[in-house]
Design a protein around this motif. Structure first.
Motif, PDB file in Angstrom:
ATOM      1  N   UNK B  17      12.950   1.569  12.412  1.00 50.64           N
ATOM      2  CA  UNK B  17      12.438   1.832  11.149  1.00 50.64           C
ATOM      3  C   UNK B  17      11.302   3.102  11.255  1.00 50.64           C
ATOM      4  N   UNK B  18      10.721   3.034  12.298  1.00 50.56           N
ATOM      5  CA  UNK B  18       9.628   4.136  12.446  1.00 50.56           C
ATOM      6  C   UNK B  18      10.354   5.282  12.727  1.00 50.56           C
ATOM      7  N   UNK B  19      11.483   5.384  13.563  1.00 49.05           N
ATOM      8  CA  UNK B  19      12.136   6.606  13.693  1.00 49.05           C
ATOM      9  C   UNK B  19      12.963   7.136  12.243  1.00 49.05           C
ATOM     10  N   UNK B  20      13.015   6.066  11.596  1.00 43.26           N
ATOM     11  CA  UNK B  20      13.847   6.804  10.158  1.00 43.26           C
ATOM     12  C   UNK B  20      12.715   6.987   9.180  1.00 43.26           C
ATOM     13  N   UNK B  72       0.535   3.432  12.560  1.00 39.51           N
ATOM     14  CA  UNK B  72       1.225   2.371  11.845  1.00 39.51           C
ATOM     15  C   UNK B  72       2.076   3.276  10.745  1.00 39.51           C
ATOM     16  N   UNK B  73       3.222   2.703  10.377  1.00 38.34           N
ATOM     17  CA  UNK B  73       4.021   3.121   9.142  1.00 38.34           C
ATOM     18  C   UNK B  73       4.515   2.108   8.321  1.00 38.34           C
ATOM     19  N   UNK B  74       4.434   2.255   7.078  1.00 35.61           N
ATOM     20  CA  UNK B  74       4.976   1.252   6.150  1.00 35.61           C
ATOM     21  C   UNK B  74       5.882   1.810   4.990  1.00 35.61           C
ATOM     22  N   UNK B  82       7.952  -5.638  -2.168  1.00 39.92           N
ATOM     23  CA  UNK B  82       8.900  -5.639  -0.794  1.00 39.92           C
ATOM     24  C   UNK B  82       8.669  -4.504  -0.227  1.00 39.92           C
ATOM     25  N   UNK B  83       9.155  -4.384   1.264  1.00 38.81           N
ATOM     26  CA  UNK B  83       8.698  -3.595   2.134  1.00 38.81           C
ATOM     27  C   UNK B  83       8.690  -4.032   3.520  1.00 38.81           C
ATOM     28  N   UNK B 130       6.835  -6.320  10.536  1.00 35.84           N
ATOM     29  CA  UNK B 130       7.086  -7.282   9.465  1.00 35.84           C
ATOM     30  C   UNK B 130       7.674  -6.854   8.141  1.00 35.84           C
ATOM     31  N   UNK B 131       8.335  -7.824   7.638  1.00 33.42           N
ATOM     32  CA  UNK B 131       9.046  -7.297   6.327  1.00 33.42           C
ATOM     33  C   UNK B 131       8.488  -8.432   5.277  1.00 33.42           C
TER      34      UNK B 131
END
Lengths: 144, 144
Positions: B17-20, B72-74, B82-83, B130-131
């Motif tokens: 997810x971080x890489x994306x 941190x990325x979100x 949602x996320x 976390x999601x």
């Protein structure tokens, strides 16, 4: 894409931007390590108020007196790289007053159901904001 | 709006997810105070690589050996809540190798023109993700 430059945002405008957005990241120290959590917030009487939704991590860290935390919010477009970021630094305290807690529970709905729920108030002693603008925009005439 | 619950994201998926995503916030200590800056990043060989664009604040903080930072990325939708959010904690170092620097300068374009430009590499020792999912979704049958 043209290059961007940074413009400082004055304190009052920075706090307005913060008040106009619903989400940010609280930054604190936990077990001597840097910690950061995304949360939603409101700005109330000049303070940033959050409700923890990820266990007692933050409240444990700020249960001492005058624990200093940072709070960051931003809106930066990933396509055009325009936007702003505001960082507030100041002492955080857990709200214990029942009336205050009840009021914030009405105003501020946490994302997550049934999690530990403490209200934390951050006093913005140091406020820094910047805006990413298209390079050269500052030199353009006002009617451009 | 229905309530949300949190699901842990495993390490490998968190790093994917971080890489994306292109942007996150680096969290460090500066003059004994918590500091946080939004930056863009790439994930390279399992490490998070950023270029500082806000002066030497971060590079000063990490010029010692094994200075631990958080990243941190979100991607949390402010409408439907949602996320996901991913936090990485690990040692950061300034990249000094000229070949490496040249390569990263090609791969990673900073937002801001003409600013101080150091490449920093963060090794993700601790990865938590976390999601936010709709409450009860976990109980729904897989073909729902």
């Amino acid at each position: 894409m043209s290059e961007r430059t940074m413009e400082k945002i004055p304190r009052e405008e920075s706090l307005r931007l913060l008040a106009g957005t619903a989400m940010g990241r609280v930054v604190f120290t936990l077990h001597a390590l840097p910690a950061v959590r995304p949360v939603n917030h409101i700005v109330d009487d000049g303070d940033i108020v959050i409700r923890t939704h990820m266990g007692a991590a933050i409240t444990t860290a700020v249960s001492g007196h005058d624990t200093v935390v940072a709070y960051e919010a931003d809106a930066i477009d990933l396509d055009d790289h325009l936007g702003w970021s505001v960082v507030v630094i100041g002492p955080a305290r857990v709200v214990h007053d029942e009336q205050e807690i009840t009021r914030y529970r009405r105003l501020l709905r946490p994302w997550v159901a049934g999690s530990m729920d403490h209200v934390i108030r951050i006093r913005p002693e140091l406020v820094t904001g910047f805006r990413l603008v298209a390079a050269g925009r500052a030199e353009e005439p006002a009617d451009a």
